[in-house]
Design a protein around this motif. Structure first.
Motif, short mmCIF file in Angstrom:
data_model
loop_
_atom_site.label_atom_id
_atom_site.label_comp_id
_atom_site.label_asym_id
_atom_site.label_seq_id
_atom_site.Cartn_x
_atom_site.Cartn_y
_atom_site.Cartn_z
N ASP A 1 0.83 -1.20 0.00
CA ASP A 1 0.00 0.00 0.00
C ASP A 1 0.87 1.25 0.00
N PHE A 2 1.92 1.24 0.81
CA PHE A 2 2.86 2.38 0.84
C PHE A 2 3.50 2.59 -0.53
N SER A 3 3.92 1.51 -1.17
CA SER A 3 4.61 1.61 -2.45
C SER A 3 3.69 2.16 -3.55
N ILE A 4 2.42 1.82 -3.49
CA ILE A 4 1.47 2.33 -4.47
C ILE A 4 1.26 3.83 -4.29
N ARG A 5 1.21 4.27 -3.04
CA ARG A 5 0.94 5.69 -2.77
C ARG A 5 2.18 6.56 -2.86
N LEU B 1 10.29 -6.79 2.96
CA LEU B 1 11.60 -6.15 2.84
C LEU B 1 12.14 -6.25 1.41
N ARG B 2 11.87 -7.37 0.75
CA ARG B 2 12.30 -7.49 -0.65
C ARG B 2 11.61 -6.44 -1.52
N LEU B 3 10.36 -6.14 -1.19
CA LEU B 3 9.63 -5.13 -1.97
C LEU B 3 10.26 -3.76 -1.80
N LEU B 4 10.67 -3.41 -0.59
CA LEU B 4 11.34 -2.12 -0.36
C LEU B 4 12.67 -2.06 -1.09
N ILE B 5 13.42 -3.16 -1.06
CA ILE B 5 14.70 -3.21 -1.77
C ILE B 5 14.47 -3.04 -3.26
#
Length: 297
Positions: free
Chosen positions: A172-176, A199-203
């Protein structure tokens, strides 16, 4: 403008004065959107000279040092130290498990987020402190010291109970938020679905990722004995156990194994892992511990 009484519980005036002298450390080079107070590793245009380099066709002729050309009969460009802003994201886990301990893990996470956010505001960075889940959708993006009270008011409004998984919260954070920058995730990592995918998504977003793993002393060394019914505060699962020396020893072994796995996962992927206990003074964590770990300077 006076500060709300609740806000002063997060950051004392004495700590605010100490934080003004600190700066968040970015281990990556990001291109800022606006001029700020942060020294960039990139060379650009400003009033402070940095270096020379050879001219190549297509360079801005206004940057040629004509005095040097007159002496050496060669074209050199003058490079200047570029100052830029950084986007600082603070992501707070507001699941019900964070509402544990004295003070609660959520309260300590708010304190840490407020302190890191204020450091960014003092350096003219763009700061976005937000909860994972629905409460994060109303988080303001702030810049400059005047944003302090708005940030504190938002933090004080956060409540536990957003029992979204870490992965769903980060998605949700990554979409916004489509930009890059430094992201500090404040969480107890207590998620039955695991923490690895989040964590992989943030990386994958090319973020400079820091994990502040918040635990209470009661979780590290539980002060319980005898027959107990344990209830999962997030999904209601129950189990009955008899707590004795053997069970506590096995619990501590399991916890240590989990912590080791988190540290190994983070180390292999360039994530800075920072364990924090809720009985640690926020002043010491921010001005001593995080400086030693290279998070601030």
């Amino acid at each position: 403008m006076s500060a709300p009484t609740e806000s002063l519980q997060l950051l004392s005036p004495e700590l605010l004065a100490k934080l003004e002298r600190l700066e968040l450390v970015s281990r990556k080079v990001f291109r800022g959107r606006m001029k700020g107070e942060r020294r960039s590793k990139r060379k650009g245009q400003s009033v402070e000279f940095a270096d020379f380099r050879n001219y190549v066709p297509g360079d801005d002729l206004r940057l040629i040092d004509w005095n040097l050309y007159a002496r050496l009969d060669q074209l050199f460009l003058k490079l200047y130290q570029e100052e830029e802003d950084l986007h600082v994201y603070g992501l707070i886990d507001c699941s019900e498990s964070m509402n544990f301990g004295t003070p609660t893990k959520l309260h300590v996470a708010k304190q840490m987020a407020a302190a890191l956010g204020y450091i960014g505001l003092c350096r003219a960075d763009r700061v976005s402190i937000q909860a994972l889940g629905g409460q994060g959708r109303r988080a303001p993006v702030l810049r400059g010291r005047t944003g302090l009270w708005q940030m504190l008011q938002y933090l004080e409004s956060l409540q536990s109970g957003d029992n979204v998984s870490l992965l769903e919260g980060v998605k949700d954070f990554s979409i916004r938020n489509t930009g890059t920058g430094v992201v500090v995730l404040l969480t107890d990592l207590m998620d039955k679905s695991g923490f690895e995918q989040a964590l992989r998504l943030l990386i994958g977003r090319r973020m400079d990722v820091y994990i502040m793993h918040v635990l209470s002393p009661e979780e590290v060394d539980p002060p319980i004995r005898g027959d107990r019914r344990l209830i999962d505060i997030e999904d209601g699962d129950q189990t009955e156990i008899t707590v004795n020396a053997y069970v506590l020893d096995r619990y501590k072994q399991t916890l240590q194994s989990f912590l080791t796995s988190v540290k190994t996962f983070c180390s292999r992927r360039g994530i800075a892992y920072i364990p924090v206990l809720t009985d640690q003074a926020v002043d010491d964590v921010m001005t001593k511990y995080l400086r030693q770990r290279g998070v601030v300077r």
